[in-house]
Design a protein around this motif. Structure first.
Motif, PDB file in Angstrom:
ATOM      1  N   ASN A   5       0.832  -1.210   0.000  1.00  0.00           N
ATOM      2  CA  ASN A   5       0.000   0.000   0.000  1.00  0.00           C
ATOM      3  C   ASN A   5       0.862   1.254   0.000  1.00  0.00           C
ATOM      4  O   ASN A   5       0.556   2.215  -0.707  1.00  0.00           O
ATOM      5  CB  ASN A   5      -0.927  -0.003   1.214  1.00  0.00           C
ATOM      6  CG  ASN A   5      -1.992  -1.072   1.121  1.00  0.00           C
ATOM      7  OD1 ASN A   5      -2.302  -1.553   0.024  1.00  0.00           O
ATOM      8  ND2 ASN A   5      -2.547  -1.453   2.254  1.00  0.00           N
ATOM      9  N   ILE A   6       1.918   1.233   0.783  1.00  0.00           N
ATOM     10  CA  ILE A   6       2.811   2.393   0.828  1.00  0.00           C
ATOM     11  C   ILE A   6       3.494   2.565  -0.520  1.00  0.00           C
ATOM     12  O   ILE A   6       3.649   3.688  -1.014  1.00  0.00           O
ATOM     13  CB  ILE A   6       3.833   2.240   1.973  1.00  0.00           C
ATOM     14  CG1 ILE A   6       3.116   2.327   3.318  1.00  0.00           C
ATOM     15  CG2 ILE A   6       4.918   3.297   1.876  1.00  0.00           C
ATOM     16  CD1 ILE A   6       3.992   2.009   4.508  1.00  0.00           C
ATOM     17  N   VAL A  11       3.885   5.575  -5.741  1.00  0.00           N
ATOM     18  CA  VAL A  11       3.804   5.571  -7.208  1.00  0.00           C
ATOM     19  C   VAL A  11       2.675   6.477  -7.685  1.00  0.00           C
ATOM     20  O   VAL A  11       2.860   7.308  -8.580  1.00  0.00           O
ATOM     21  CB  VAL A  11       3.607   4.131  -7.730  1.00  0.00           C
ATOM     22  CG1 VAL A  11       3.275   4.133  -9.206  1.00  0.00           C
ATOM     23  CG2 VAL A  11       4.838   3.299  -7.460  1.00  0.00           C
ATOM     24  N   VAL A  12       1.493   6.336  -7.078  1.00  0.00           N
ATOM     25  CA  VAL A  12       0.312   7.070  -7.550  1.00  0.00           C
ATOM     26  C   VAL A  12       0.381   8.544  -7.168  1.00  0.00           C
ATOM     27  O   VAL A  12       0.044   9.417  -7.971  1.00  0.00           O
ATOM     28  CB  VAL A  12      -0.972   6.405  -7.007  1.00  0.00           C
ATOM     29  CG1 VAL A  12      -2.184   7.243  -7.298  1.00  0.00           C
ATOM     30  CG2 VAL A  12      -1.128   5.020  -7.600  1.00  0.00           C
ATOM     31  N   VAL A  17       3.393  14.444  -8.419  1.00  0.00           N
ATOM     32  CA  VAL A  17       4.129  15.477  -7.678  1.00  0.00           C
ATOM     33  C   VAL A  17       5.486  15.692  -8.327  1.00  0.00           C
ATOM     34  O   VAL A  17       5.918  16.834  -8.515  1.00  0.00           O
ATOM     35  CB  VAL A  17       4.268  15.083  -6.188  1.00  0.00           C
ATOM     36  CG1 VAL A  17       5.254  15.985  -5.478  1.00  0.00           C
ATOM     37  CG2 VAL A  17       2.915  15.114  -5.502  1.00  0.00           C
ATOM     38  N   LEU A  18       6.156  14.614  -8.688  1.00  0.00           N
ATOM     39  CA  LEU A  18       7.456  14.726  -9.340  1.00  0.00           C
ATOM     40  C   LEU A  18       7.337  15.429 -10.689  1.00  0.00           C
ATOM     41  O   LEU A  18       8.150  16.304 -11.019  1.00  0.00           O
ATOM     42  CB  LEU A  18       8.074  13.338  -9.528  1.00  0.00           C
ATOM     43  CG  LEU A  18       9.436  13.292 -10.189  1.00  0.00           C
ATOM     44  CD1 LEU A  18      10.462  14.021  -9.339  1.00  0.00           C
ATOM     45  CD2 LEU A  18       9.861  11.860 -10.417  1.00  0.00           C
ATOM     46  N   ILE A  19       6.326  15.101 -11.457  1.00  0.00           N
ATOM     47  CA  ILE A  19       6.109  15.759 -12.753  1.00  0.00           C
ATOM     48  C   ILE A  19       5.832  17.250 -12.549  1.00  0.00           C
ATOM     49  O   ILE A  19       6.352  18.092 -13.282  1.00  0.00           O
ATOM     50  CB  ILE A  19       4.968  15.073 -13.524  1.00  0.00           C
ATOM     51  CG1 ILE A  19       5.426  13.692 -13.986  1.00  0.00           C
ATOM     52  CG2 ILE A  19       4.528  15.911 -14.724  1.00  0.00           C
ATOM     53  CD1 ILE A  19       4.345  12.844 -14.605  1.00  0.00           C
ATOM     54  N   ALA A  20       5.023  17.598 -11.548  1.00  0.00           N
ATOM     55  CA  ALA A  20       4.728  19.013 -11.270  1.00  0.00           C
ATOM     56  C   ALA A  20       5.998  19.764 -10.883  1.00  0.00           C
ATOM     57  O   ALA A  20       6.205  20.902 -11.318  1.00  0.00           O
ATOM     58  CB  ALA A  20       3.678  19.114 -10.170  1.00  0.00           C
ATOM     59  N   ILE A  21       6.845  19.134 -10.091  1.00  0.00           N
ATOM     60  CA  ILE A  21       8.100  19.776  -9.696  1.00  0.00           C
ATOM     61  C   ILE A  21       8.987  19.995 -10.913  1.00  0.00           C
ATOM     62  O   ILE A  21       9.582  21.069 -11.082  1.00  0.00           O
ATOM     63  CB  ILE A  21       8.819  18.935  -8.625  1.00  0.00           C
ATOM     64  CG1 ILE A  21       8.052  19.009  -7.306  1.00  0.00           C
ATOM     65  CG2 ILE A  21      10.255  19.391  -8.428  1.00  0.00           C
ATOM     66  CD1 ILE A  21       8.530  18.047  -6.244  1.00  0.00           C
TER      67      ILE A  21
END
Length: 53
Positions: A5-6, A11-12, A17-21
């Motif tokens: 789950n973690i 991943v989800v 968030v990484l793409i936005a950064i």
């Protein structure tokens, strides 16, 4: 089971968030052309289109 789950949460939620950064970083690094650079770009564009048969 809890580890899966973690991992899925990372991943989800972490992917967008990484793409936005990365997009934010790219937008901050982008700079505008100076007046001289814009004039050179316009001249180059005209030269290319004037050479067309």
């Amino acid at each position: 089971m809890e580890t899966e789950n973690i991992l899925w949460l990372l991943v989800v939620a972490g992917g967008p968030v990484l793409i936005a950064i990365l997009i934010g970083f790219a937008l901050m690094r982008k700079r505008r052309l100076s007046r001289t650079e814009r004039a050179a770009q316009a001249r180059g564009t005209r030269d290319v289109f004037d050479e067309r048969p």
